[in-house]
Design a protein around this motif. Structure first.
Motif, PDB file in Angstrom:
ATOM      1  N   SER A  34      -6.352  17.357  70.684  1.00 15.07           N
ATOM      2  CA  SER A  34      -6.486  17.343  72.137  1.00 15.07           C
ATOM      3  C   SER A  34      -7.621  18.261  72.558  1.00 15.07           C
ATOM      4  O   SER A  34      -7.555  19.471  72.330  1.00 15.07           O
ATOM      5  N   ALA A 108      -1.820   8.540  72.240  1.00 12.03           N
ATOM      6  CA  ALA A 108      -1.884   8.997  73.631  1.00 12.03           C
ATOM      7  C   ALA A 108      -0.842   8.300  74.497  1.00 12.03           C
ATOM      8  O   ALA A 108      -0.181   8.929  75.332  1.00 12.03           O
ATOM      9  N   TYR A 111       2.518   9.701  73.784  1.00 13.96           N
ATOM     10  CA  TYR A 111       2.667  11.042  74.355  1.00 13.96           C
ATOM     11  C   TYR A 111       3.178  10.950  75.796  1.00 13.96           C
ATOM     12  O   TYR A 111       4.070  11.699  76.207  1.00 13.96           O
ATOM     13  N   GLY A 129      -5.482  13.529  76.858  1.00 12.79           N
ATOM     14  CA  GLY A 129      -6.537  12.840  76.122  1.00 12.79           C
ATOM     15  C   GLY A 129      -6.621  13.385  74.712  1.00 12.79           C
ATOM     16  O   GLY A 129      -6.312  14.556  74.467  1.00 12.79           O
ATOM     17  N   PHE A 130      -7.044  12.542  73.769  1.00  9.50           N
ATOM     18  CA  PHE A 130      -7.161  12.967  72.383  1.00  9.50           C
ATOM     19  C   PHE A 130      -8.498  12.523  71.812  1.00  9.50           C
ATOM     20  O   PHE A 130      -8.917  11.379  71.985  1.00  9.50           O
TER      21      PHE A 130
END
Length: 272
Positions: A34, A108, A111, A129-130
């Motif tokens: 992240s 994402a 998550y 966001g990743f």
């Protein structure tokens, strides 16, 4: 730490930028983390570790593995996870961009989807966001060295953060003062501060914090309730049925030494 593949040789195992991965099968790793600054602070993560956040990351990683069954092992710590694919995986015709975008998007979205299961009283203020990349490793040993490096990094960072936040939360130091106190200290010094000033034995800290999380496929027995109706009966009876399923199971163990790999030789294909 001896045996960890860092430095000039490690940089040879670089991010793969070509459209497709090489035909001679290397070990493929999709790594993500992240990059959003301040996310933990704005969502009131506990310091130095928030078990909710770590368990949520692992849940997302398990979801990715169930979606992409060619992933043979994953390793995660803090805000990062690395996914290792089968050496001969032909997912997405070995297009590197597809490996990464699928892993990142699945992670994402999971998550967000599972957030409330772990943070019941903390709303998600904005989408996470990743950042992701695909890295290739030519041999099993270079792959194991990479994973060893990530676990060593977990230990180094967690030891520092454990002392750092103890100085702030229990001794009342400011972040700048705590940073100054730890400047130039070695691991032994940090352990001594924890034990002598805060009565904390670092070796007794949870393994999830010190070792990170390893996900591998394991057979798991699941007990389900099923209604069974015999031909002569008008009404079925509920019975407990045990089924064996293969699932990604978390372990908090050492992967730097040889013991783990000897215990699970099925994870990695032999070098060609």
């Amino acid at each position: 730490m001896a045996g960890i593949f860092i430095g000039e040789q490690h940089r040879l195992c670089a991010e793969w930028r070509a459209p497709t991965l090489p035909g001679t099968p290397p070990q493929i790793v999709a790594a993500l983390d992240s990059p959003i600054p301040g996310f933990a602070e704005k969502h009131n993560f506990e310091k130095p570790n928030d078990s909710r956040a770590l368990r949520l990351m692992t849940k997302c990683a398990q979801t990715v593995m169930k979606e992409l069954e060619d992933i043979v092992i994953a390793y995660g710590q803090s805000d990062e996870y690395s996914f290792v694919f089968k050496r001969k995986s032909n997912w997405f015709k070995r297009r590197a961009s597809k490996f990464m975008t699928h892993v990142a998007s699945q992670f994402a979205s999971s998550y967000v989807f599972y957030w409330r299961d772990y943070f019941e009283d903390q709303p998600l203020l904005y989408p996470p966001g990743f950042d992701g990349r695909v890295v290739v490793y030519p041999t099993n040993q270079t792959l194991k060295d990479y994973l060893s490096w990530r676990q060593a990094d977990c230990h180094i960072n967690n030891l520092y953060n454990t002392v750092f936040w103890a100085l702030i939360q229990q001794s009342g130091l400011t972040p700048v003062q705590a940073q100054g106190r730890l400047q130039g200290t070695l691991a032994a010094d940090k352990n001594e501060i924890l034990f002598s000033e805060f009565n904390i034995n670092y070796n007794n800290e949870p393994l999830m914090y010190r070792k990170g999380t390893v996900l591998i496929w394991q057979k798991v027995n699941e007990v389900m309730t099923k209604e069974v109706k015999l031909p002569a009966e008008s009404k079925g009876q509920k019975m407990a049925v045990t089924r064996t399923r293969t699932k990604p199971v978390p372990f908090h163990c050492d992967i730097i030494g040889d013991a783990f790999w000897k215990e699970h030789p099925e994870i990695l294909d032999e070098d060609s």
